[in-house]
Design a protein around this motif. Structure first.
Motif, PDB file in Angstrom:
ATOM      1  N   MET A  39      10.350  12.897  31.626  1.00  0.00           N
ATOM      2  CA  MET A  39       9.423  13.700  30.830  1.00  0.00           C
ATOM      3  C   MET A  39       8.059  13.014  30.705  1.00  0.00           C
ATOM      4  N   TYR A  40       8.099  11.702  30.544  1.00  0.00           N
ATOM      5  CA  TYR A  40       6.857  10.933  30.423  1.00  0.00           C
ATOM      6  C   TYR A  40       6.050  11.030  31.714  1.00  0.00           C
ATOM      7  N   LYS A  41       6.708  10.800  32.844  1.00  0.00           N
ATOM      8  CA  LYS A  41       6.028  10.862  34.142  1.00  0.00           C
ATOM      9  C   LYS A  41       5.628  12.295  34.495  1.00  0.00           C
ATOM     10  N   GLY A  42       6.353  13.278  33.942  1.00  0.00           N
ATOM     11  CA  GLY A  42       6.107  14.674  34.293  1.00  0.00           C
ATOM     12  C   GLY A  42       4.968  15.334  33.544  1.00  0.00           C
ATOM     13  N   GLY A  43       4.264  14.581  32.684  1.00  0.00           N
ATOM     14  CA  GLY A  43       3.073  15.111  32.025  1.00  0.00           C
ATOM     15  C   GLY A  43       3.321  15.808  30.702  1.00  0.00           C
ATOM     16  N   MET A  44       4.532  15.687  30.154  1.00  0.00           N
ATOM     17  CA  MET A  44       4.821  16.377  28.898  1.00  0.00           C
ATOM     18  C   MET A  44       4.052  15.787  27.724  1.00  0.00           C
ATOM     19  N   SER A  45       3.863  14.457  27.717  1.00  0.00           N
ATOM     20  CA  SER A  45       3.197  13.812  26.580  1.00  0.00           C
ATOM     21  C   SER A  45       1.761  14.299  26.428  1.00  0.00           C
ATOM     22  N   LYS A  46       1.037  14.474  27.533  1.00  0.00           N
ATOM     23  CA  LYS A  46      -0.358  14.929  27.456  1.00  0.00           C
ATOM     24  C   LYS A  46      -0.447  16.333  26.874  1.00  0.00           C
ATOM     25  N   ARG A  47       0.435  17.209  27.270  1.00  0.00           N
ATOM     26  CA  ARG A  47       0.420  18.581  26.756  1.00  0.00           C
ATOM     27  C   ARG A  47       0.767  18.625  25.280  1.00  0.00           C
ATOM     28  N   ILE A  48       1.657  17.747  24.856  1.00  0.00           N
ATOM     29  CA  ILE A  48       2.012  17.664  23.434  1.00  0.00           C
ATOM     30  C   ILE A  48       0.818  17.188  22.619  1.00  0.00           C
ATOM     31  N   VAL A  49       0.114  16.166  23.124  1.00  0.00           N
ATOM     32  CA  VAL A  49      -1.068  15.643  22.431  1.00  0.00           C
ATOM     33  C   VAL A  49      -2.140  16.730  22.311  1.00  0.00           C
TER      34      VAL A  49
ATOM     35  N   ILE B  38      13.410  17.409  35.397  1.00  0.00           N
ATOM     36  CA  ILE B  38      13.060  17.424  36.816  1.00  0.00           C
ATOM     37  C   ILE B  38      12.424  18.761  37.199  1.00  0.00           C
ATOM     38  N   VAL B  39      13.030  19.846  36.754  1.00  0.00           N
ATOM     39  CA  VAL B  39      12.530  21.179  37.099  1.00  0.00           C
ATOM     40  C   VAL B  39      11.117  21.391  36.551  1.00  0.00           C
ATOM     41  N   ILE B  40      10.928  21.056  35.259  1.00  0.00           N
ATOM     42  CA  ILE B  40       9.614  21.276  34.633  1.00  0.00           C
ATOM     43  C   ILE B  40       8.562  20.346  35.226  1.00  0.00           C
ATOM     44  N   GLY B  41       8.885  19.049  35.321  1.00  0.00           N
ATOM     45  CA  GLY B  41       7.902  18.073  35.791  1.00  0.00           C
ATOM     46  C   GLY B  41       7.540  18.233  37.251  1.00  0.00           C
ATOM     47  N   MET B  42       8.523  18.612  38.081  1.00  0.00           N
ATOM     48  CA  MET B  42       8.301  18.654  39.525  1.00  0.00           C
ATOM     49  C   MET B  42       7.820  20.016  40.021  1.00  0.00           C
ATOM     50  N   PHE B  43       8.367  21.097  39.451  1.00  0.00           N
ATOM     51  CA  PHE B  43       8.093  22.420  40.021  1.00  0.00           C
ATOM     52  C   PHE B  43       7.147  23.288  39.186  1.00  0.00           C
ATOM     53  N   ILE B  44       7.000  22.970  37.893  1.00  0.00           N
ATOM     54  CA  ILE B  44       6.109  23.791  37.053  1.00  0.00           C
ATOM     55  C   ILE B  44       4.829  23.023  36.720  1.00  0.00           C
TER      56      ILE B  44
ATOM     57  N   LYS C 123       4.146  20.119  38.042  1.00  0.00           N
ATOM     58  CA  LYS C 123       3.826  19.534  39.352  1.00  0.00           C
ATOM     59  C   LYS C 123       3.146  18.168  39.246  1.00  0.00           C
ATOM     60  N   GLU C 124       3.494  17.411  38.191  1.00  0.00           N
ATOM     61  CA  GLU C 124       2.972  16.053  38.032  1.00  0.00           C
ATOM     62  C   GLU C 124       4.018  15.004  38.394  1.00  0.00           C
ATOM     63  N   LEU C 125       5.281  15.423  38.454  1.00  0.00           N
ATOM     64  CA  LEU C 125       6.366  14.518  38.840  1.00  0.00           C
ATOM     65  C   LEU C 125       6.564  14.628  40.352  1.00  0.00           C
ATOM     66  N   LYS C 126       6.331  13.507  41.046  1.00  0.00           N
ATOM     67  CA  LYS C 126       6.437  13.498  42.503  1.00  0.00           C
ATOM     68  C   LYS C 126       7.755  12.864  42.945  1.00  0.00           C
ATOM     69  N   LEU C 127       8.188  13.262  44.130  1.00  0.00           N
ATOM     70  CA  LEU C 127       9.413  12.697  44.680  1.00  0.00           C
ATOM     71  C   LEU C 127       9.291  11.184  44.826  1.00  0.00           C
TER      72      LEU C 127
END
Length: 420
Positions: free
Chosen positions: A64-74, A245-251, A253-257
């Motif tokens: 979640m951290y790598k997937g950009g969730m923290s920035k959107r929460i802030v 994984i689904v949210i960070g990678m496919f929606i 798109k900040e989580l990379k393989l």
């Protein structure tokens, strides 16, 4: 004597897991038990379906951290509180509360939210000496608002419902956050920490809320699923990993393989640290049980206390001191078997006591000398522990007020579990 020897080894600087192992092994040899007992008890301690949730929650938090969730929460929190005096400080606490409901880790919350907001707060004229301890204290909400690794470990050891413990942590976590938000507002007025010039419009709030909605939906899925009985806490952790994984990678798109290897390694290291402690703690618990240490401690405390009020006060003092130099998970596995027989005698609810213990020990995460959250926030702000101390003290006082409320008003911990 066992407990005293354990704390001597702590003070000599041995890692907590090995301290537990050394003391336990020496006592096993001294008592004349076969050495195979050591391996059996360690394996038994780690061989638990409930503990499978630990690596999964750690992994989901890193994803979640790598997937950009923290920035959107802030960004969403900023639209709600950013215009008030000390707006960014209040935003940081609200963001920590949201992020706590995603990761359950104090260090992760401090690093994720502090990494974004501490530089921004300093740029806006906030004192570094105020920002760093505030984010450390805000991060300490992580293990209280569910999911929570300390509550998961306690529930496993005390044989109580992890789901009820998770639900019971919601109100205490909210109280911690509200206390720090009110304190931030008061300090902001005194020091003229100015918020945004304009209040966010309803359209802006809805826009940022929509962007953060998938992040904020995660805790609702976890807690809603547990409360409704759709899945267990362990299953909820697995769902959290898949969702991340689904949210960070496919929606988002900040989580990379390419990020996955680093995330897996970091999660494995953190999991190893926790589960090694749990395994050695299982051996230690068996050793103190066969030597009647819990009964001895209970008898001693029964001779000096005569009410539930004084018992909880003494336990709070012991746990607050222990939390300053023992990490949270280790302290849970050490003190749970020592105190459970005693609180049972005085009729303290096991769910209530679990939250008292968790809150005590998380305060220790932002209290010197251990204070891991202080080191994280201090490294971000580039200031020393000594520089944080002056502003830290009143924040700790706020958290202690919340601790007293949780300790002596059981309904704050038990209301939601009793409803659901």
């Amino acid at each position: 004597m066992i407990i005293l020897f354990l704390f001597i080894i702590f003070l000599l600087g041995f890692p907590i897991a090995f301290s537990l192992g050394i003391v336990s092994l020496l006592q096993v040899i001294n008592d004349g038990y076969p050495a195979i007992i050591v391996v059996q008890r360690m394996f038994t301690g780690a061989d638990s379906i409930a503990l499978t949730a630990i690596p999964l929650f750690i992994l989901s938090g890193n994803l979640m951290y790598k997937g950009g969730m923290s920035k959107r929460i802030v960004d969403f929190a900023d639209t709600l509180l950013g215009h008030l005096p000390s707006g960014l400080a209040m935003v940081s606490i609200l963001a920590c509360m949201f992020f706590a409901a995603i990761t359950g880790s104090a260090i992760a919350a401090t690093a994720a939210i502090g990494g974004i907001l501490i530089p921004l707060m300093v740029e806006k004229g906030y004192d570094k000496e105020f920002c760093a301890p505030l984010l450390a204290c805000g991060g300490s909400i992580g293990p209280i608002i569910p999911p929570s690794i300390p509550l998961l470990v306690y529930g496993t050891m005390a044989n109580v419902s992890v789901g009820k413990l998770f639900i019971g942590g919601i109100l205490p976590g909210i109280l911690m956050g509200m206390g720090l938000i009110i304190y931030s507002y008061i300090i902001g007025k005194k020091r003229n920490y100015i918020g945004k010039e304009k209040r966010s419009t309803l359209k802006e709030i809805l826009k940022k809320g929509l962007k953060a909605s998938l992040s904020l939906l995660m805790p609702l899925i976890i807690i809603g699923g547990i409360m409704s009985g759709i899945f267990t806490p362990t299953e909820s952790a697995a769902i959290a990993v898949i969702y991340s994984i689904v949210i960070g990678m496919f929606i988002y798109k900040e989580l990379k393989l390419g990020d996955m290897w680093e995330i897996m390694v970091d999660s494995a290291k953190a999991t190893g640290q926790v589960l090694v402690v749990v395994a050695f703690a299982s051996l230690f618990t068996w050793v103190i049980t066969v030597n009647n240490i819990p009964q001895i401690v209970s008898t001693f405390l029964l001779n000096i206390v005569n009410s539930k009020f004084s018992l909880l006060l003494i336990i709070n003092i012991i746990l607050l001191i222990a939390g300053t130099f023992i990490d949270t998970t280790s302290a849970v596995v050490i003190f749970t078997p020592l105190f459970l027989p005693l609180i049972k005698i005085f009729g303290v609810d096991f769910i209530h006591f679990g939250l008292i213990m968790a809150l005590n020990l998380t305060i220790g995460m932002c209290t010197p000398p251990l204070g891991v959250c202080l080191f994280v926030s201090g490294s971000i702000a580039k200031i020393s522990l000594k520089q944080q101390f002056k502003d830290l003290l009143p924040m700790i006082f706020v958290l202690l007020i919340v601790l007293m409320l949780i300790t002596y008003i059981p309904s704050l911990s038990l209301l939601l579990p009793s409803i659901f």
